[in-house]
Design a protein around this motif. Sequence first.
Motif, PDB file in Angstrom:
ATOM      1  N   PHE A  51       2.491   0.996  -3.275  1.00 16.16           N
ATOM      2  CA  PHE A  51       1.306   0.694  -4.103  1.00 16.16           C
ATOM      3  C   PHE A  51       1.511  -0.529  -4.998  1.00 16.16           C
ATOM      4  CE2 PHE A  51       0.748   5.326  -3.416  1.00 16.16           C
ATOM      5  CZ  PHE A  51      -0.553   5.347  -2.958  1.00 16.16           C
ATOM      6  N   ILE A  52       2.358  -1.470  -4.580  1.00 13.58           N
ATOM      7  CA  ILE A  52       2.595  -2.611  -5.461  1.00 13.58           C
ATOM      8  C   ILE A  52       1.519  -3.676  -5.223  1.00 13.58           C
ATOM      9  CG2 ILE A  52       4.240  -4.376  -6.219  1.00 13.58           C
ATOM     10  CD1 ILE A  52       4.939  -1.452  -6.938  1.00 13.58           C
ATOM     11  N   ASN A  53       0.422  -3.509  -5.917  1.00 13.98           N
ATOM     12  CA  ASN A  53      -0.653  -4.512  -5.945  1.00 13.98           C
ATOM     13  C   ASN A  53      -1.360  -4.354  -7.281  1.00 13.98           C
ATOM     14  OD1 ASN A  53      -3.319  -2.872  -5.612  1.00 13.98           O
ATOM     15  ND2 ASN A  53      -1.897  -1.973  -4.123  1.00 13.98           N
ATOM     16  N   PRO A  54      -2.021  -5.406  -7.757  1.00 14.07           N
ATOM     17  CA  PRO A  54      -2.577  -5.369  -9.114  1.00 14.07           C
ATOM     18  C   PRO A  54      -3.587  -4.245  -9.333  1.00 14.07           C
ATOM     19  CG  PRO A  54      -2.609  -7.603  -8.274  1.00 14.07           C
ATOM     20  CD  PRO A  54      -2.202  -6.725  -7.131  1.00 14.07           C
ATOM     21  N   ALA A  55      -4.270  -3.846  -8.264  1.00 11.31           N
ATOM     22  CA  ALA A  55      -5.286  -2.814  -8.473  1.00 11.31           C
ATOM     23  C   ALA A  55      -4.656  -1.441  -8.672  1.00 11.31           C
ATOM     24  CB  ALA A  55      -6.248  -2.785  -7.297  1.00 11.31           C
ATOM     25  N   GLY A  68       0.843  -1.200   0.000  1.00 11.25           N
ATOM     26  CA  GLY A  68       0.000   0.000   0.000  1.00 11.25           C
ATOM     27  C   GLY A  68       0.870   1.239   0.000  1.00 11.25           C
ATOM     28  N   PRO A  69       0.307   2.384   0.295  1.00 10.83           N
ATOM     29  CA  PRO A  69       1.115   3.598   0.375  1.00 10.83           C
ATOM     30  C   PRO A  69       1.985   3.608   1.635  1.00 10.83           C
ATOM     31  CG  PRO A  69      -1.177   4.072   0.885  1.00 10.83           C
ATOM     32  CD  PRO A  69      -1.126   2.641   0.447  1.00 10.83           C
ATOM     33  N   ARG A  70       3.118   4.265   1.532  1.00 13.76           N
ATOM     34  CA  ARG A  70       4.096   4.244   2.630  1.00 13.76           C
ATOM     35  C   ARG A  70       3.591   4.999   3.861  1.00 13.76           C
ATOM     36  NH1 ARG A  70       8.784   7.269  -0.533  1.00 13.76           N
ATOM     37  NH2 ARG A  70       7.836   6.148  -2.242  1.00 13.76           N
ATOM     38  N   ASN A  71       2.546   5.797   3.654  1.00 16.38           N
ATOM     39  CA  ASN A  71       2.046   6.563   4.795  1.00 16.38           C
ATOM     40  C   ASN A  71       0.614   6.172   5.147  1.00 16.38           C
ATOM     41  OD1 ASN A  71       0.896   7.534   2.522  1.00 16.38           O
ATOM     42  ND2 ASN A  71       1.264   9.709   2.964  1.00 16.38           N
ATOM     43  N   ASP A  72       0.334   4.854   5.126  1.00 13.72           N
ATOM     44  CA  ASP A  72      -1.046   4.415   5.342  1.00 13.72           C
ATOM     45  C   ASP A  72      -1.425   4.325   6.821  1.00 13.72           C
ATOM     46  OD1 ASP A  72       0.320   2.175   6.151  1.00 13.72           O
ATOM     47  OD2 ASP A  72      -0.658   0.783   4.776  1.00 13.72           O
ATOM     48  N   ARG A  73      -0.479   4.664   7.696  1.00 14.39           N
ATOM     49  CA  ARG A  73      -0.684   4.541   9.142  1.00 14.39           C
ATOM     50  C   ARG A  73      -1.195   3.147   9.494  1.00 14.39           C
ATOM     51  NH1 ARG A  73      -3.656   9.973   8.876  1.00 14.39           N
ATOM     52  NH2 ARG A  73      -3.503   9.210   6.762  1.00 14.39           N
ATOM     53  N   GLY A  74      -0.678   2.191   8.725  1.00 14.46           N
ATOM     54  CA  GLY A  74      -1.058   0.799   8.933  1.00 14.46           C
ATOM     55  C   GLY A  74       0.117  -0.095   8.585  1.00 14.46           C
ATOM     56  N   TRP A  75      -0.206  -1.206   7.961  1.00 14.52           N
ATOM     57  CA  TRP A  75       0.770  -2.241   7.640  1.00 14.52           C
ATOM     58  C   TRP A  75       1.969  -1.703   6.864  1.00 14.52           C
ATOM     59  CZ3 TRP A  75       1.814  -7.313   8.589  1.00 14.52           C
ATOM     60  CH2 TRP A  75       2.596  -8.020   7.660  1.00 14.52           C
ATOM     61  N   SER A  76       1.704  -0.999   5.786  1.00 10.56           N
ATOM     62  CA  SER A  76       2.804  -0.570   4.920  1.00 10.56           C
ATOM     63  C   SER A  76       3.686   0.465   5.621  1.00 10.56           C
ATOM     64  CB  SER A  76       2.263   0.012   3.605  1.00 10.56           C
ATOM     65  OG  SER A  76       1.713  -1.031   2.824  1.00 10.56           O
ATOM     66  N   GLN A  77       3.081   1.370   6.351  1.00  7.28           N
ATOM     67  CA  GLN A  77       3.897   2.372   7.040  1.00  7.28           C
ATOM     68  C   GLN A  77       4.761   1.719   8.122  1.00  7.28           C
ATOM     69  OE1 GLN A  77       1.882   5.916   8.307  1.00  7.28           O
ATOM     70  NE2 GLN A  77       3.814   6.919   8.846  1.00  7.28           N
ATOM     71  N   ALA A  78       4.224   0.682   8.761  1.00  8.81           N
ATOM     72  CA  ALA A  78       5.025  -0.019   9.780  1.00  8.81           C
ATOM     73  C   ALA A  78       6.298  -0.577   9.153  1.00  8.81           C
ATOM     74  CB  ALA A  78       4.197  -1.134  10.415  1.00  8.81           C
ATOM     75  N   HIS A  79       6.157  -1.134   7.947  1.00 10.22           N
ATOM     76  CA  HIS A  79       7.342  -1.659   7.253  1.00 10.22           C
ATOM     77  C   HIS A  79       8.263  -0.529   6.823  1.00 10.22           C
ATOM     78  CE1 HIS A  79       6.449  -5.932   6.979  1.00 10.22           C
ATOM     79  NE2 HIS A  79       5.175  -5.581   6.862  1.00 10.22           N
ATOM     80  N   HIS A  80       7.651   0.500   6.269  1.00 13.02           N
ATOM     81  CA  HIS A  80       8.444   1.624   5.784  1.00 13.02           C
ATOM     82  C   HIS A  80       9.246   2.241   6.933  1.00 13.02           C
ATOM     83  CE1 HIS A  80       9.066   5.897   4.623  1.00 13.02           C
ATOM     84  NE2 HIS A  80       9.414   5.324   3.494  1.00 13.02           N
ATOM     85  N   ASP A  81       8.582   2.445   8.063  1.00  9.86           N
ATOM     86  CA  ASP A  81       9.277   3.037   9.211  1.00  9.86           C
ATOM     87  C   ASP A  81      10.351   2.102   9.746  1.00  9.86           C
ATOM     88  OD1 ASP A  81       7.534   5.049   8.755  1.00  9.86           O
ATOM     89  OD2 ASP A  81       6.549   4.995  10.723  1.00  9.86           O
ATOM     90  N   GLY A  82      10.049   0.785   9.716  1.00 10.97           N
ATOM     91  CA  GLY A  82      11.048  -0.203  10.139  1.00 10.97           C
ATOM     92  C   GLY A  82      12.277  -0.131   9.254  1.00 10.97           C
ATOM     93  N   GLY A  83      12.029  -0.020   7.949  1.00 10.23           N
ATOM     94  CA  GLY A  83      13.136   0.093   7.006  1.00 10.23           C
ATOM     95  C   GLY A  83      13.916   1.372   7.233  1.00 10.23           C
ATOM     96  N   ALA A  84      13.189   2.461   7.468  1.00  5.36           N
ATOM     97  CA  ALA A  84      13.845   3.747   7.693  1.00  5.36           C
ATOM     98  C   ALA A  84      14.698   3.700   8.964  1.00  5.36           C
ATOM     99  CB  ALA A  84      12.793   4.852   7.787  1.00  5.36           C
ATOM    100  N   TYR A  85      14.183   3.032   9.979  1.00  4.69           N
ATOM    101  CA  TYR A  85      14.917   2.867  11.241  1.00  4.69           C
ATOM    102  C   TYR A  85      16.233   2.138  10.980  1.00  4.69           C
ATOM    103  CZ  TYR A  85      15.938   0.486  15.743  1.00  4.69           C
ATOM    104  OH  TYR A  85      16.538  -0.027  16.876  1.00  4.69           O
ATOM    105  N   ALA A  86      16.131   1.029  10.227  1.00  2.00           N
ATOM    106  CA  ALA A  86      17.331   0.242   9.951  1.00  2.00           C
ATOM    107  C   ALA A  86      18.293   1.003   9.051  1.00  2.00           C
ATOM    108  CB  ALA A  86      16.933  -1.087   9.298  1.00  2.00           C
TER     109      ALA A  86
END
Lengths: 414, 354, 476
Positions: free
Chosen positions: A85-89, A54-72
């Motif tokens: 936004f990498i999904n078929p829709a 999803g979007p990197r700022n979805d305040r959900g699943w995708s942002q958790a990953h994005h922030d985790g990546g940014a932390y690392a």
Amino acid sequence: MVSSLKKMKLIAISATMSLLLAAMLACNIGGEADAPAAEPMASEPIKFGMILVGPRNDRGWSQAHHDGGAYAAQKTGSEMIVMDFINPADSPDITVAQVVDQMVEQGAELIFATSEDMKDGILEAAASHPDVPMIWSSGDSAWADGDAYHPELANLGNIMGKMEYGKMMAGCAAALKTETGNIGFVGPLINAETKRLANSAYLGAKYCWEESRGKNIADLNFEIKWIGFWFHIPGVTLDPTVVTNDFYDSGADVVISGIDTTQVIVEAGKRNSSGEQVWAVPYDYHGACAEAPGACLGVPYFNWGPSYLNTINAVANDNFSATWKWLGPDWSNINNEDTSMIGFAKGDALGDDNWDTLNNKFIKGLANGDINLFKGPLQYQDGSTFVAAGEEASDKQIWYTTGLLEGIIGDAGD
Amino acid sequence: MAGMNRFYSKDSLENLMAFGLALFCTSILLVLLGVSPWSTFIAILEGSVLGLDSLSRVFVITSIMSLSAFALIVTFSCNMWNIGVEGQMMLGAIGAVFVARSFIGDTLLSIPFMIIAAMCFGGIFGLICGLLKTKGSVHEIFAGLGLDFVAAGLIVYLVIGPWKKEGIASTSGTDIIPEMSWFPHLFDFKFPIIPILLFGSMYLILRFIYAKTSLGLKLKSVGSNTNAFSRLGLSPDMYILFGFLIAGAVVGLAGAIQVGSIYHKLVPYISGGYGFLGILIALVSGRKLSIAIVVSAFFACLVVGGSTLQIKLGLHASLPGIIQASIVLFWLMIKASSVHIKLINAVSKSYGHS
Amino acid sequence: MKITFDSITKRYGELIANDAVTVSIESGTIHAIIGENGAGKSTLVKMLSGQVTPDSGSIAIDDKVIKGFSTHSAIELGIGLLGQDPMDFKNLTVMQSFTVGHRLNTSMMRNGLLRQEFERLNSVYDFNIDPKKKIYQLSIGERQQVELMRLLSNGAKVIILDEPNSGFSLEQKSKVFDALDGLTEEGCTVILVSHKLEDVLEYASSVSIMRKGTLVDTLDLPQSPGHLVDLMFGGHQEESVLQTESVTDTQNLVAKVQQSGQTIDLNLSKGMMVGAIGLQGSGVDTFLRNMFYDKSFLLTDAEGPIDKSSFGYVPADRLERGLFPELSILDHHALSSTLGHNVIDWTQIRSMCEDLIREYGIIGTPETKAHELSGGNQQRLMLSMMRSDINVAMLEHPTRGLDIQSADYIWDKLLNDKLSRTVTVFSSYDVDEIWNYSDYVLCFHGEDIVASCSINSISKTDIINNIAGNVIGRDE
């Protein structure tokens, strides 16, 4: 020859376009800087790719990953390249395997594919780039004891958090707060992961309903509705906004979110601020309660930073191995951002007494092993045995949950 | 339809000029967005035709877009707006997956039958749209739009219903089809032979139909004047149905390519909007088959190259879409206002004087 | 307003429609432009109305050169065109059509005003048009009257009449020209494009003669008709003698015709030319169309009913019902000849097409598109598309808008072919045409067929009485 009339037309057109542009600018279409600050490094910086569903700022699943990546990235001075936004829709023009191709071409030495939905793509990509370490978060392809082990993909590891504990806490918080005894659960799609998490939430709710509130389990109404995907795709999935409101309209006063995005807490917030006594437990992202603090009972969240940091360090030090990691909370402090995979952020609406019960009784019990909710006898809705009496569920039993537990109202996808 | 007629007779110079102007306008837009048009276009170029993998994707997407545009050109020749093109592509994909999931899915027969099934499914769905138009008196735009929703709903039903993964109910798609049903690539650079053969042969067949056959002439004339058509003792309805049937079958192939070359499974919204893009391609290319291929190839580069902008330049994921949309928009605006022709005239005049 | 065309040139492909045409038209006159079909008359006036852009040359109004002529600027300048096919909106009512594009149509408040204006003009010119009728219910002449009212009411200072009189009845025509005469006295300029010499001689004060895209001469009227005809046709005007072979009443053919609820049996003979006549606006307007498309029409000879697939129909509104505007002459011939064939042999079609172009005297090349042809050439194209195996030919106003030479040519052709056909049916508003060419006549009054008989058993006066609703000669 352009007549003066045409010139006027041209001017009018360009003026319209400029207005359009201004509007677009206001929507912040331009580039976003992801440049990590040059902090003290723990090891060699690398370049890694982060693929978000999803979007990197979805305040959900995708942002958790994005922030985790940014932390690392920040801890190591590494550079993160992000494709969201990498999904078929949203991105019909590109598949996960193609994203990986591009990232590798850009020099990425490590790839994080951060959705269950990316399974087919990341397996394909791992096979075509055997030299590039990759992590498929939430997957089981590297689990030697698992049902879908791919021993040939020595470059593809898995990381997942034991959100079961988070969901138990979510369920407990809901049971402590509910006044009507009706709890709703907005589920994404139906698979083993979502079933085990729904079961966990139910087990947490059941425990706190019976043990902390001393009520009869027959009076607890725990219902789940699935929207069909991790987030809303118009025309394809059910609308979580509608599903959430249906729950509240039909008497539920707490709704637990199992989806990637924030619709549940947003809707709860709207109703709560207009005076209704309804609450919600969002999911995934530690800051999710900020959407509607007055309606938020707290949020179970993933903290991907530490595990992603470890992975980056392993790649930098050339000792990456394709393992399956299913990481639990740091029970000494589940909200320690440097150590704990799973956390639970307190919500304002829970109330101090309830928080006390949740934190000092329930979470403490889980931490010291006094409370083990995956202990038999546990039965599925159809009466078949999940965990036999006297036994404790193994990791494999839990991971490959096949049904919803007895007591839950809702479709198990069979 | 008078406005449409303008698109008929354009030579390549005019197209090139219109395209250049559209690109220029888009560049201005990019500058205003704070993005360098130069580095953007270079990145798009690098990310499309200059990489082997990406070139392969350009070929595949060109095939899909061309087939969509062909389908639209066929129905435009009958003066029909085939908005149902998305649904027809989805049905083509369903047909292909149906074969791939069947007992022949793991055999050499699979690919030919996938192609045939895709044409049949897409063609029949096109025919339904035509029947609603001719027999049901439903305007083809509404019929097509409705059928698009029907097709999208049908895929979702199949994906979470009869064709769902074991123990899973997710709209993320069906199981991957057997590898024998994947369209094979040739050589190191994954040359997508089947998509290219499909759109190439469709191009030749349609060209033949329109240049040499009575059917092609009738499709063209029924679009020019249905009254005059029935005066000749011909049934306009029949040829409108023919048009929809051909269009559906052609774009059904695009659905087969989505399945065989890209997704290898059925996913919701598998048409990916290429059908609607096909409408625009058909319009900007002046409804000419050969120009439609060139325009498709260009848009394919834009799509494939555009998807790298996020990684390369850190641009927002929606930017490629904005670039694509604005080029189409500017292009159509320029063509409709014939600014490009005036420019050509002005340039040639000033050369004449000097 | 004074109008000057200066060295106007316009080409359509290889066809030169106007070749350096220079004409000056004085203010406050009725100026005629005459010439045979395809002489370039319509093209020239369409430049003034902005529908056609000249390749070179310029147009000046009151000695001021107007640049970038468009339909919009033409309207602003007060130039109104009344074309062969009225530019209106089929599904609107007369009142709505009158209102669209009217200068007073600026807000809802003006509707009453517009209605008054319409009623005033309707009564001043005595047009008697029902404002509530839909446009498609009107005859072409009535539609042109509505259009003329709109132009005049909109303050047009220049009225271009492009072969309008072919749609007008005699009565309408005199009303319309009376109106125009009055307008010239107020300084209006009227340009009358026509091939009908008698109209030109009666109404116009000066005339320009065109031939094959060039201007032959501009003269003040009156002139002798013979001189004008010589100029129009380049002095090679042949006296055409029609060889009409009258068909005798063997009555081997029965036609069942349904018209406004009544069923009429016509006892015809093979090879007959049947003429249908009525006033404009009567049932004759739609008679042939209904015959062709309706299942109710039945034609039976000794061997039984005649197959509908051998019917051929040539409608009056050429671009709306007859031809494919975007298609070339070549395409038209391919379409009419390859019915039932799959692959087209273009070499054969092209040589056939070239033959037909020559045979029918169509001014154009195989590549010329139907909408680029002049009205008369469109008519010739339609006739040339009539297959040889057509048994029943139905022609609506076959010579509408045609010059004398074309009309004669077409009658030659039709009379020549009639014996090889089962029956030829045509409609006309022109009593002379009916009288000269029919073997059998159908007279319409209103929607009804009031008389049907062999031409030998009726007089010209009776025909006129019948269509005028004078019941003296009518059998009850």
